[in-house]
Design an enzyme around this catalytic site. Structure first.
Site, short mmCIF file in Angstrom:
data_model
loop_
_atom_site.label_atom_id
_atom_site.label_comp_id
_atom_site.label_asym_id
_atom_site.label_seq_id
_atom_site.Cartn_x
_atom_site.Cartn_y
_atom_site.Cartn_z
N HIS A 256 0.85 -1.19 0.00
CA HIS A 256 0.00 0.00 0.00
C HIS A 256 0.88 1.24 0.00
O HIS A 256 1.92 1.25 0.64
CB HIS A 256 -0.92 0.03 1.23
CG HIS A 256 -2.10 0.91 1.02
ND1 HIS A 256 -2.03 2.27 1.19
CD2 HIS A 256 -3.34 0.63 0.60
CE1 HIS A 256 -3.21 2.77 0.89
NE2 HIS A 256 -4.02 1.80 0.53
N ASP A 307 -7.97 -5.35 -0.26
CA ASP A 307 -8.45 -6.22 -1.34
C ASP A 307 -8.14 -7.70 -1.12
O ASP A 307 -8.75 -8.55 -1.75
CB ASP A 307 -7.82 -5.78 -2.68
CG ASP A 307 -8.40 -4.46 -3.16
OD1 ASP A 307 -9.62 -4.33 -3.14
OD2 ASP A 307 -7.62 -3.57 -3.53
#
Ligand code: ACO
Length: 370
Positions: A256, A307
């Site tokens: 991320h 996700d």
């Protein structure tokens, strides 16, 4: 002028919608852990749009407005019939969201009131579009929205025409809470850039849907499921993951830009993945995900993002894979529209600069002499 690739670390806007500070995500100052454990998606939508949690009557009014707006204009359903059945649902959604503007008499009305009406319509109609296309591509007639149902319940109902299992409704509702907003993520930024030209909210949300579609952003949840299926069984994980890392290929659902110590949303989805897997007697995808996480974190120090476990959650709920990212869009529509409303409140066109790295001092040569 020196470019910062990917705008990493650049603070490009002020916002009071959501924040990420020291790895803690808050919506309007409420910790995501608190909201994930306690709030419904409609409460979160109200919070993002209006800045505070709703009273009973405010919540009832919002739910009534969303329910009353859930039906999609008939011409939009008609255009869904024209699309090839194998079109990715995110591509369908991008076009359908854009087309909603053509049938909204308030589309070009830039008053705050009209923009709020449009936010409600977008939030209510995106689930209807996704469910209608899913049914049409399978040769079934769309199911009309169910009056008074929550967004999560209504979406699952419109997919099948059957009242959904309350456990599935609760799980989807929590997933919607977790995905609702995320500061200046790529799709929200795309939406803000678009409306900062004083273009309309439909244009902003269309831009945002296009940005969410990519596998480095919302499209990663579908890519995670592709990966789990490609690996096939827990015994093949080691070779597969090591091979990918050796080839310096990206592992979907990991890493991320902002969180380096872990995405605070991932643990909620992991827990849901376990609970749903246990209750359905199929922990295969959960067990595989846990093993992959251990390996990737151990070998590369990368942590799962939002996700990663959402892929096994949605699969266990029986949701078709190419609806994973559209479900993300159902949720994130609340954040996109909250940010768009905020942008209009204190607008300045977003127009950064670029560092030029092309050729210099070129002289025009007539085409006959090139
Ligand atoms: N798999 C393998 N290596 C990775 C991954 C990954 N998923 N993510 C980062 N890395 C590595 C990079 O290769 C790079 O290594 P290097 O310095 O040796 O070259 C380093 O970690 C830094 O990665 P960047 O790609 O530069 O990080 P950036 O902040 O630009 O990208 C992103 C963040 C796009 C999320 C990235 O981690 C990624 O591609 N992840 C996979 C896709 C994904 O899951 N996206 C969803 C993100 S959450 C969301 O949008 C909802």
């Amino acid at each position: 002028m020196t470019a910062t690739k990917g705008l990493e670390g650049i603070v490009a806007a002020t916002t009071s919608v959501s924040s990420i500070v020291d790895g803690v995500l808050t919506y309007r100052g409420y910790d995501i852990d608190d909201l994930a454990d306690n709030a419904t998606f409609e409460e979160v939508v109200y919070l993002l749009w209006y800045g505070s949690l709703p009273s009973h009557s405010e919540l009832a009014q919002l739910k009534a407005e969303l329910s009353a707006s859930a039906a999609v204009p008939a011409p939009v359903i008609d255009i869904l019939r024209l699309f090839p059945a194998n079109t990715p649902t995110m591509a369908v959604l991008r076009t359908a969201v854009s087309s909603l503007a053509l049938y909204d008499p308030e589309a070009e009305d830039m008053s705050k009131e009209a923009n709020l009406h449009k936010a409600i319509r977008l939030q209510a109609q995106i689930p209807t579009i996704i469910a209608a296309f899913t049914r049409l591509r399978e040769g079934n007639a769309p199911v009309s929205p169910k009056e008074g149902a929550s967004i999560a319940e209504n979406f699952l109902y419109m997919l099948t025409g059957v009242d959904p299992d309350p456990v599935a409704v609760k799980a989807l509702d929590k997933a919607l809470v977790l995905h609702a907003d995320h500061e200046l993520n790529a799709s929200t930024f795309a939406g803000r850039v678009t409306v900062a030209t004083l273009s309309d909210i439909y244009s902003g949300v269309t831009s945002a849907v296009g940005a969410l579609k990519g596998p480095l952003h919302g499209g990663a949840n579908e890519a995670v499921m592709n990966m789990l299926e490609e690996i096939g069984s827990i015994d093949h994980i080691d070779d597969y993951i090591r091979g990918k890392l050796d080839r310096r290929e990206k592992l979907m659902g990991f890493g991320h830009r902002v969180y380096k110590g872990g995405d605070p949303r991932a643990k909620h989805l992991q827990k849901m993945s376990y609970e749903l897997g246990k209750s359905t007697g199929n922990l295969k995808w959960y067990d595989m995900s846990v093993k992959i996480e251990g390996l990737v974190t151990g070998l590369k120090g990368l942590r799962p993002n939002v996700d990663f476990y959402s892929a096994s959650v949605y699969t266990t709920l029986g949701i078709p894979r190419d609806l994973f990212t559209p479900i993300f869009a159902i949720s994130r529509c609340s954040g996109w529209t909250a940010h768009i409303l905020e942008q209009y409140e204190n607008n300045r066109i977003i127009r950064p600069r670029a560092e030029y790295v092309g050729q210099a001092d070129q002289k025009y040569i007539p085409v006959d002499f090139r």
